[in-house]
Design a protein around this motif. Sequence first.
Motif, PDB file in Angstrom:
ATOM      1  N   UNK A  33      50.188  39.019  37.028  1.00  0.00           N
ATOM      2  CA  UNK A  33      49.460  40.283  36.886  1.00  0.00           C
ATOM      3  C   UNK A  33      50.148  41.198  35.875  1.00  0.00           C
ATOM      4  N   UNK A  34      50.818  40.610  34.902  1.00  0.00           N
ATOM      5  CA  UNK A  34      51.586  41.389  33.932  1.00  0.00           C
ATOM      6  C   UNK A  34      50.684  42.235  33.042  1.00  0.00           C
ATOM      7  N   UNK A  35      51.139  43.433  32.724  1.00  0.00           N
ATOM      8  CA  UNK A  35      50.445  44.284  31.767  1.00  0.00           C
ATOM      9  C   UNK A  35      51.095  44.059  30.409  1.00  0.00           C
ATOM     10  N   UNK A  36      50.497  43.196  29.605  1.00  0.00           N
ATOM     11  CA  UNK A  36      51.043  42.837  28.300  1.00  0.00           C
ATOM     12  C   UNK A  36      50.214  43.439  27.173  1.00  0.00           C
ATOM     13  N   UNK A  37      49.524  44.518  27.471  1.00  0.00           N
ATOM     14  CA  UNK A  37      48.685  45.166  26.459  1.00  0.00           C
ATOM     15  C   UNK A  37      49.527  45.552  25.246  1.00  0.00           C
ATOM     16  N   UNK A  52      46.416  34.205  34.094  1.00  0.00           N
ATOM     17  CA  UNK A  52      45.010  34.375  34.457  1.00  0.00           C
ATOM     18  C   UNK A  52      44.634  35.807  34.827  1.00  0.00           C
ATOM     19  N   UNK A  53      45.568  36.601  35.302  1.00  0.00           N
ATOM     20  CA  UNK A  53      45.265  37.983  35.670  1.00  0.00           C
ATOM     21  C   UNK A  53      46.024  38.991  34.817  1.00  0.00           C
ATOM     22  N   UNK A  54      46.636  38.519  33.745  1.00  0.00           N
ATOM     23  CA  UNK A  54      47.412  39.408  32.875  1.00  0.00           C
ATOM     24  C   UNK A  54      46.499  40.203  31.945  1.00  0.00           C
ATOM     25  N   UNK A  55      46.878  41.427  31.657  1.00  0.00           N
ATOM     26  CA  UNK A  55      46.161  42.260  30.695  1.00  0.00           C
ATOM     27  C   UNK A  55      46.700  41.924  29.306  1.00  0.00           C
ATOM     28  N   UNK A  56      45.897  41.255  28.489  1.00  0.00           N
ATOM     29  CA  UNK A  56      46.316  40.834  27.154  1.00  0.00           C
ATOM     30  C   UNK A  56      45.581  41.588  26.050  1.00  0.00           C
ATOM     31  N   UNK A  70      47.332  29.069  31.853  1.00  0.00           N
ATOM     32  CA  UNK A  70      46.203  29.538  32.670  1.00  0.00           C
ATOM     33  C   UNK A  70      45.759  30.871  32.097  1.00  0.00           C
ATOM     34  N   UNK A  71      44.751  30.826  31.217  1.00  0.00           N
ATOM     35  CA  UNK A  71      44.259  31.999  30.512  1.00  0.00           C
ATOM     36  C   UNK A  71      42.784  31.783  30.210  1.00  0.00           C
ATOM     37  N   UNK A  72      41.978  32.819  30.337  1.00  0.00           N
ATOM     38  CA  UNK A  72      40.531  32.681  30.137  1.00  0.00           C
ATOM     39  C   UNK A  72      40.145  32.926  28.681  1.00  0.00           C
TER      40      UNK A  72
END
Length: 95
Positions: A33-37, A52-56, A70-72
């Motif tokens: 759930x990392x915020x990697x913005x 999968x739940x990271x903010x990219x 695991x990335x959409x």
Amino acid sequence: GHALQLLKCLLYIHFRSFCSLFFRFCEKSGFNHADLEGADLRGADLSNAYLSNANLRGANLCGANLTSAKISDEQLALAKTNWMTVRPNGKRGLL
């Protein structure tokens, strides 16, 4: 001149190693759930990472290795990629 160029090269290599170790830690700890913005992850080895739940949004993944990550597709669309980015399917390219 050359010393500064060498220093930049060494820092870049250490940054890439750090990113690789960090994402391996995240993978093992289930930290997805990392915020990697806006993060600069150019050339990082993110293979097998759970994102999968990271903010990219706006993250720079140019040249990153996302093999088996695991990335959409939606997450990838929000990030910056280029022809050197290795997709989760193991292929390079924009699509």
